[in-house]
Design a protein around this motif. Structure first.
Motif, PDB file in Angstrom:
ATOM      1  N   LYS A   1       1.194  -1.113  -0.165  1.00  0.00           N
ATOM      2  CA  LYS A   1      -0.002  -0.191   0.240  1.00  0.00           C
ATOM      3  C   LYS A   1       0.518   0.923  -0.160  1.00  0.00           C
ATOM      4  CE  LYS A   1      -4.220  -1.953   2.149  1.00  0.00           C
ATOM      5  NZ  LYS A   1      -4.739  -1.766   3.278  1.00  0.00           N
ATOM      6  N   LYS A   2       1.955   0.977   0.499  1.00  0.00           N
ATOM      7  CA  LYS A   2       2.583   2.431   0.248  1.00  0.00           C
ATOM      8  C   LYS A   2       3.860   2.312  -0.577  1.00  0.00           C
ATOM      9  CE  LYS A   2       4.620   1.766   5.473  1.00  0.00           C
ATOM     10  NZ  LYS A   2       5.694   2.057   6.822  1.00  0.00           N
ATOM     11  N   ILE A   3       4.302   1.604  -1.057  1.00  0.00           N
ATOM     12  CA  ILE A   3       4.263   1.720  -2.521  1.00  0.00           C
ATOM     13  C   ILE A   3       3.303   1.881  -3.492  1.00  0.00           C
ATOM     14  CG2 ILE A   3       4.704   0.530  -5.339  1.00  0.00           C
ATOM     15  CD1 ILE A   3       6.645  -1.518  -3.072  1.00  0.00           C
ATOM     16  N   ALA A   4       1.691   1.732  -3.888  1.00  0.00           N
ATOM     17  CA  ALA A   4       0.965   2.321  -4.422  1.00  0.00           C
ATOM     18  C   ALA A   4       0.425   3.440  -3.771  1.00  0.00           C
ATOM     19  CB  ALA A   4      -0.497   1.442  -3.813  1.00  0.00           C
ATOM     20  N   ALA A   5       0.678   4.197  -3.348  1.00  0.00           N
ATOM     21  CA  ALA A   5       0.307   5.177  -2.183  1.00  0.00           C
ATOM     22  C   ALA A   5       1.169   6.147  -2.947  1.00  0.00           C
ATOM     23  CB  ALA A   5       0.419   4.945  -1.502  1.00  0.00           C
ATOM     24  N   HIS A   6       2.634   6.092  -3.465  1.00  0.00           N
ATOM     25  CA  HIS A   6       3.778   6.565  -3.968  1.00  0.00           C
ATOM     26  C   HIS A   6       3.008   7.038  -5.371  1.00  0.00           C
ATOM     27  CE1 HIS A   6       7.568   7.929  -4.375  1.00  0.00           C
ATOM     28  NE2 HIS A   6       7.570   7.418  -5.310  1.00  0.00           N
ATOM     29  N   LEU A   7       2.707   5.592  -6.191  1.00  0.00           N
ATOM     30  CA  LEU A   7       2.479   6.112  -6.837  1.00  0.00           C
ATOM     31  C   LEU A   7       1.896   6.612  -7.657  1.00  0.00           C
ATOM     32  CD1 LEU A   7       3.022   1.920  -7.989  1.00  0.00           C
ATOM     33  CD2 LEU A   7       4.704   3.059  -8.819  1.00  0.00           C
ATOM     34  N   MET A   8       0.478   6.507  -7.126  1.00  0.00           N
ATOM     35  CA  MET A   8      -0.632   7.580  -6.980  1.00  0.00           C
ATOM     36  C   MET A   8      -0.732   9.095  -6.558  1.00  0.00           C
ATOM     37  SD  MET A   8      -3.956   4.096  -6.728  1.00  0.00           S
ATOM     38  CE  MET A   8      -3.366   3.955  -5.719  1.00  0.00           C
ATOM     39  N   GLU A   9       0.619   9.638  -5.864  1.00  0.00           N
ATOM     40  CA  GLU A   9       0.683  10.511  -4.685  1.00  0.00           C
ATOM     41  C   GLU A   9      -0.466  10.722  -3.853  1.00  0.00           C
ATOM     42  OE1 GLU A   9       1.038  12.990  -8.613  1.00  0.00           O
ATOM     43  OE2 GLU A   9       2.750  13.079  -8.896  1.00  0.00           O
ATOM     44  N   ALA A  10      -0.390   9.415  -3.034  1.00  0.00           N
ATOM     45  CA  ALA A  10      -0.984   9.597  -1.934  1.00  0.00           C
ATOM     46  C   ALA A  10      -1.061   9.235  -0.907  1.00  0.00           C
ATOM     47  CB  ALA A  10      -2.784   8.626  -2.980  1.00  0.00           C
ATOM     48  N   ALA A  11      -2.001   9.832   0.091  1.00  0.00           N
ATOM     49  CA  ALA A  11      -1.319   9.013   1.266  1.00  0.00           C
ATOM     50  C   ALA A  11      -1.627   7.731   1.517  1.00  0.00           C
ATOM     51  CB  ALA A  11      -2.335   9.320   2.611  1.00  0.00           C
ATOM     52  N   ASP A  12      -0.741   6.851   2.781  1.00  0.00           N
ATOM     53  CA  ASP A  12      -1.307   4.930   2.082  1.00  0.00           C
ATOM     54  C   ASP A  12      -2.095   4.882   2.951  1.00  0.00           C
ATOM     55  OD1 ASP A  12       0.899   6.003   3.932  1.00  0.00           O
ATOM     56  OD2 ASP A  12       1.043   4.805   4.668  1.00  0.00           O
ATOM     57  N   ALA A  13      -2.282   5.996   4.114  1.00  0.00           N
ATOM     58  CA  ALA A  13      -3.741   5.375   4.696  1.00  0.00           C
ATOM     59  C   ALA A  13      -5.511   5.791   3.590  1.00  0.00           C
ATOM     60  CB  ALA A  13      -3.962   6.662   6.221  1.00  0.00           C
ATOM     61  N   ASP A  14      -5.401   6.310   2.640  1.00  0.00           N
ATOM     62  CA  ASP A  14      -6.332   6.369   1.674  1.00  0.00           C
ATOM     63  C   ASP A  14      -6.111   5.356   0.923  1.00  0.00           C
ATOM     64  OD1 ASP A  14      -6.943   8.628   3.223  1.00  0.00           O
ATOM     65  OD2 ASP A  14      -5.876   9.869   1.360  1.00  0.00           O
ATOM     66  N   ILE A  15      -5.364   4.559   0.438  1.00  0.00           N
ATOM     67  CA  ILE A  15      -5.283   3.391  -0.304  1.00  0.00           C
ATOM     68  C   ILE A  15      -6.437   2.356   0.557  1.00  0.00           C
ATOM     69  CG2 ILE A  15      -3.798   1.970  -0.942  1.00  0.00           C
ATOM     70  CD1 ILE A  15      -3.479   4.241  -1.806  1.00  0.00           C
ATOM     71  N   GLU A  16      -6.389   1.572  -0.800  1.00  0.00           N
ATOM     72  CA  GLU A  16      -8.408   0.803  -0.979  1.00  0.00           C
ATOM     73  C   GLU A  16      -7.834  -0.548  -1.861  1.00  0.00           C
ATOM     74  OE1 GLU A  16     -11.727   2.343  -1.148  1.00  0.00           O
ATOM     75  OE2 GLU A  16     -11.473   3.510   0.881  1.00  0.00           O
ATOM     76  N   LEU A  17      -7.535  -1.907  -1.435  1.00  0.00           N
ATOM     77  CA  LEU A  17      -6.783  -3.318  -1.585  1.00  0.00           C
ATOM     78  C   LEU A  17      -8.725  -4.125  -2.308  1.00  0.00           C
ATOM     79  CD1 LEU A  17      -5.411  -5.280  -3.803  1.00  0.00           C
ATOM     80  CD2 LEU A  17      -4.921  -5.993  -1.463  1.00  0.00           C
ATOM     81  N   LYS A  18      -8.812  -4.113  -3.366  1.00  0.00           N
ATOM     82  CA  LYS A  18     -10.223  -4.934  -3.627  1.00  0.00           C
ATOM     83  C   LYS A  18      -9.770  -5.449  -5.355  1.00  0.00           C
ATOM     84  CE  LYS A  18     -14.881  -5.016  -4.779  1.00  0.00           C
ATOM     85  NZ  LYS A  18     -16.009  -4.173  -3.854  1.00  0.00           N
ATOM     86  N   ASP A  19     -10.101  -7.101  -4.589  1.00  0.00           N
ATOM     87  CA  ASP A  19     -10.114  -7.648  -6.393  1.00  0.00           C
ATOM     88  C   ASP A  19      -8.729  -7.502  -7.007  1.00  0.00           C
ATOM     89  OD1 ASP A  19     -12.786  -8.509  -6.221  1.00  0.00           O
ATOM     90  OD2 ASP A  19     -13.806  -6.762  -6.536  1.00  0.00           O
ATOM     91  N   GLY A  20      -7.628  -7.053  -7.120  1.00  0.00           N
ATOM     92  CA  GLY A  20      -6.347  -7.185  -6.868  1.00  0.00           C
ATOM     93  C   GLY A  20      -5.336  -5.602  -7.220  1.00  0.00           C
ATOM     94  N   GLN A  21      -6.682  -4.764  -6.663  1.00  0.00           N
ATOM     95  CA  GLN A  21      -6.635  -3.324  -6.992  1.00  0.00           C
ATOM     96  C   GLN A  21      -6.710  -3.025  -5.867  1.00  0.00           C
ATOM     97  OE1 GLN A  21      -5.875  -3.334 -11.054  1.00  0.00           O
ATOM     98  NE2 GLN A  21      -6.723  -1.342 -10.421  1.00  0.00           N
ATOM     99  N   PHE A  22      -5.400  -1.551  -6.207  1.00  0.00           N
ATOM    100  CA  PHE A  22      -5.137  -0.368  -5.058  1.00  0.00           C
ATOM    101  C   PHE A  22      -5.953   0.824  -5.954  1.00  0.00           C
ATOM    102  CE2 PHE A  22      -1.545  -3.250  -4.637  1.00  0.00           C
ATOM    103  CZ  PHE A  22      -1.762  -4.188  -3.292  1.00  0.00           C
ATOM    104  N   SER A  23      -6.746   1.588  -5.033  1.00  0.00           N
ATOM    105  CA  SER A  23      -7.471   2.591  -5.102  1.00  0.00           C
ATOM    106  C   SER A  23      -6.952   4.021  -4.234  1.00  0.00           C
ATOM    107  CB  SER A  23      -8.684   1.964  -5.548  1.00  0.00           C
ATOM    108  OG  SER A  23      -9.418   1.691  -4.227  1.00  0.00           O
ATOM    109  N   VAL A  24      -7.654   5.365  -4.892  1.00  0.00           N
ATOM    110  CA  VAL A  24      -7.616   6.001  -3.690  1.00  0.00           C
ATOM    111  C   VAL A  24      -8.999   5.985  -3.089  1.00  0.00           C
ATOM    112  CG1 VAL A  24      -7.154   8.259  -2.816  1.00  0.00           C
ATOM    113  CG2 VAL A  24      -5.276   6.969  -4.308  1.00  0.00           C
ATOM    114  N   ALA A  25      -8.907   6.018  -2.012  1.00  0.00           N
ATOM    115  CA  ALA A  25     -10.719   6.569  -1.453  1.00  0.00           C
ATOM    116  C   ALA A  25     -11.026   7.647  -2.279  1.00  0.00           C
ATOM    117  CB  ALA A  25     -10.602   5.947   0.134  1.00  0.00           C
ATOM    118  N   GLY A  26     -12.460   7.438  -2.962  1.00  0.00           N
ATOM    119  CA  GLY A  26     -13.123   8.673  -3.081  1.00  0.00           C
ATOM    120  C   GLY A  26     -12.412   9.167  -4.682  1.00  0.00           C
TER     121      GLY A  26
END
Length: 791
Positions: free
Chosen positions: A572-597
């Motif tokens: 999630k930390k890596i995903a947060a960096h890739l999407m320029e978001a905070a790791d606390a906002d990262i969600e994982l569902k069905d193999g996809q990391f997304s930024v909440a909202g």
């Protein structure tokens, strides 16, 4: 993830592809370059002094490499016991040495005296027959009560007696229990035997020792349920090999049922001999050899007393048991009739006072240790037989007497008087489900139909509870365990997103490669085929305690969850960096990391690649790679429970029993794979019916095994069994592991023997034969003789 995968799906067992196509890799499939073969010369007397061994004729035979006897093992440790029990007087148990090869005396038929190493198995066997062993036979002791009588022959001359320990639990309850039984409105007493069994897994034991002189490294290939424990016990306590110089590999294992938990002398021998002759050494047990060398199971003689008040409530329970240890202490033998048995004597019931006394006894028989259920079947059999007898004496429906005394759902967590706390359960629900599935209300109609055909129909009920995933380490350490009982897992994510999970658990038929993959794949939302499960090799897996006691998913699976959670936190930390978001906002569902909202997302595979190609994330904050290890030590046992109903027909002319219906309603907590759970219950019930009707390990007074082959030891066949009705819809999730699971592997073998015996006794009473008890197995001759005794 596909909807037919993940937790709760009946995914097909992936390992079955190789098993059903003959491409599995079992220990006997392993053949090394320049390999030799071992044959053990075993004692044909139960007790005797070894005056001398003349191996000269064998050593002179063509193809013989070397002959080993006990003198070659001077300075080598004995096979260790992994659990020490302290008796009710505060004294440690008597613990004799268990030599790799018999030293000075033989103590049971099958005790290894010498070993021939030769170029072929046939040459080794022929040479062993040429060894001349001079033995003065001594009187053998087989009966446990006779073994502790004054003047009995001693199995071990250096011990004070044949009594290993005299254990009392809970000792401070003893006087109160005695008084409660004395003052009770009703006391039911029953004396019974829990018959000795041979595990008989499909694959006999095999061990292959290899030694690399270049780097002083040993490798043992073996049929084991816990290779890390074998490495620890053998390396540290027998052969003195540093763990980093000893690799233990347990490849595909064809069944264990407990008998492959233990460290055996044959494993130490082939490891030692491989270095001594600088060539690989292989030993494969014959089936007849397995009968006299594999640890046996059960073998208890018990008197149980149940006290009830005027309202038919249980007030106290007292048991006195003699438990056979055999000639030596096997790895976990002392714990089975004590901590794995005494702590379950409260069963599903509110019983304010319980006292359990166990006398463990040495005899001139094969060592006895854990067999499927290990202590819990023995406890359940005693308890459910005496409860059934009490119901008959009181004129009550056996289901209603149980219901009256059940722990109620609102009473959980429930502190028992035998030092364990049940976290969840609903015994009323499993009873009601079993009553529904068996159509209990119409039993009298079925009984009348049987009577019209000249048969006696009976209905038997048994409830069980078991303690699985034995833990925690700090508790079992206080109880005498000489090893921790945690489990481990390493989750390694590859750059392309596939995953390797290395587990300390071991599979020998349970379907781990399927269920463990379901758990990890479900957490991430990827296809199960992307997850590989690696087990059984101490060089590839983290230190683990193996598989037994229905601990794999509850303890091993929880370790995987914890390791996967660490991986996901980093991902999630890596995903947060890739999407320029905070790791606390990262969600994982069905193999996809997304930024909440937001609609920002990145795929699991992209994050995995970034972990190993870290061109675009701050290395000072996140190190490369995606791999984590976790060790999980449970806070408590898990407590599966269930209601088992059995219907039988008895032929009054011959005593033959036919099982015509069997229902199992179990509470296993959350279920990972329903199909695998159902298969585990089927297998356990088959083994339980085997014990109740057919299987029996019998010694004569001289210590000779009379049931040492399938000609005399009756194994259950498909024709002995009905179609089982299995239900696990009554689920009360475990509260202290992350999956909410409880374990299912032993349940069938625990609940089925008392259900079947209760059914037969019920049938006889309905037919006018007031028989109160018949010891297992309920062979036609035993049933017929019991009927004649009350005519």
């Amino acid at each position: 993830m596909p909807k037919d995968q993940g937790i709760g799906a009946s995914s097909k067992r992936r390992e079955d592809v190789r098993f059903l196509t003959g491409t599995g890799n079992y220990t006997d499939d392993i053949n090394l370059v320049n390999q030799t073969y071992a044959h053990f010369l075993r004692s044909d007397v139960a007790h005797g002094v070894i005056n001398g061994i003349d191996a000269s004729a064998a050593e002179a035979m063509d193809g013989v490499v070397r002959v080993f006897t006990a003198k070659d093992f001077e300075g080598v440790g004995g096979v260790p016991c992994g659990w020490q029990v302290t008796d009710r007087h505060g004294q440690p148990m008597q613990e004799p040495k268990h030599p790799v090869l018999a030293e000075g005396k033989v103590r049971h038929v099958g005790d290894p005296i010498a070993v021939v190493i030769a170029e072929t198995p046939e040459l080794a066997r022929d040479a062993a027959e040429a060894i001349d062993v001079d033995i003065t036979e001594l009187p053998a002791v087989v009966d446990m009560k006779a073994a502790v009588a004054e003047g009995a022959p001693k199995v071990h001359d250096d011990l004070t007696s044949n009594l290993c320990y005299d254990w009392g639990f809970v000792e401070e309850n003893r006087e109160a229990v005695d008084q409660a039984i004395k003052n009770a409105a009703h006391v039911t007493t029953l004396e019974l035997v829990n018959n000795r069994l041979v595990a008989n897994p499909m694959e006999p034991r095999v061990a292959v020792g290899d030694y690399n002189r270049a780097n002083d490294e040993h490798t043992l290939y073996t049929t084991s349920q816990n290779p890390h424990v074998i490495r620890l016990l053998m390396g540290a306590f027998v052969l003195g090999i540093p763990e980093h110089k000893l690799r233990v590999v347990a490849p595909d294992v064809g069944g264990g049922f407990g008998t492959k938990i233990f460290h055996y002398a044959e494993e130490a021998f082939v490891t030692f001999a491989a270095k001594a002759i600088n060539r690989p050494v292989k030993w494969t047990a014959s089936r007849s050899e397995a009968f006299i060398s594999d640890a046996h199971g059960r073998d208890h003689v018990t008197k149980i007393e149940l006290a009830l008040d005027a309202d038919h409530k249980f007030v106290a329970l007292r048991t006195d048991t003699y438990a056979n240890m055999g000639a030596y202490l096997s790895t976990f033998a002392p714990s089975v009739p004590t901590w794995l048995h005494g702590t379950l004597m409260a069963g599903n019931y509110i019983t304010p006072l319980v006292y359990v006394n166990v006398k463990a006894v040495f005899t001139n028989t094969v060592p006895v240790d854990a067999y499927r259920g290990a202590g819990r079947p023995e406890a359940t059999f005693q308890l459910e037989r005496v409860v059934d007898k009490a119901a008959r004496e009181l004129g009550m429906d056996p289901a209603e007497l149980r219901r009256l005394n059940f722990i109620k759902p609102e009473q959980f967590p429930y502190d028992t008087p035998v030092a364990v706390t049940y976290d969840t359960g609903n015994y009323h629900a499993t009873l009601d489900k079993a009553l529904e599935l068996t159509d209990y209300a119409s039993f009298d109609t079925r009984a009348a139909e049987s009577k019209a055909r000249g048969k006696l129909r009976g209905f038997g009920i048994a409830h069980y509870i078991e303690a699985c995933g034995i833990a925690p380490s700090n508790l079992v350490g206080q109880l005498g365990a000489r090893a921790g009982l945690y489990e481990s897992a390493t989750v390694r994510v590859n750059a392309t997103g596939s995953i390797a999970v290395m587990t300390g658990s071991h599979s020998h038929g349970q379907g781990h490669e399927t269920t463990f993959a379901q758990v990890v794949a479900d957490m991430i939302g990827i296809d199960e085929s992307q997850v590989d499960i690696v087990h059984g090799d101490t060089a590839r897996t983290p230190m683990g305690m193996g598989t037994y006691g229905s601990r794999s998913i509850a303890v091993g699976g929880s370790a995987m969850v914890r390791a996967a959670e660490k991986v996901l936190n980093k991902a999630k930390k890596i995903a947060a960096h890739l999407m320029e978001a905070a790791d606390a906002d990262i969600e994982l569902k069905d193999g996809q990391f997304s930024v909440a909202g937001t609609d920002k997302s990145v795929a699991w595979g992209d994050v995995c690649l970034a972990a190993y190609v870290p061109h675009n994330y701050p290395l000072e904050e996140i190190e490369p790679g995606l791999e984590e290890t976790a060790f999980y030590d449970p806070a408590n046992f898990t407590y599966p429970s269930g209601a088992y109903f059995c219907e039988v027909e008895v032929d009054p002319g011959t005593g033959k029993v036919e099982v015509v219906g069997f229902t199992a309603a179990d509470d296993f907590g959350n279920v990972i794979n329903p199909m695998i759970v159902e298969g585990q219950v089927h297998g356990g019930v088959a083994q339980g019916i085997g014990q109740a009707m057919l299987e029996n390990c019998v010694y004569d007074d001289n210590g000779q095994l009379l049931s040492g082959s399938y000609m005399d030891y009756a194994m259950p066949r498909a024709s002995d069994l009905p179609m089982f009705e299995v239900d696990h819809s009554c689920q009360t999730p475990c509260t202290h592991n992350p999956l909410g699971v409880k374990g299912c592997g032993e349940a069938g073998a625990i609940g089925s023997p008392p259900a079947l015996v209760n059914a037969v006794i019920d049938a006889l009473h309905r037919g006018g034969y007031p028989v109160e008890h018949i010891d297992m197995p309920l062979s036609p001759s035993r049933v017929w003789n019991a009927m004649q005794s009350v005519k």
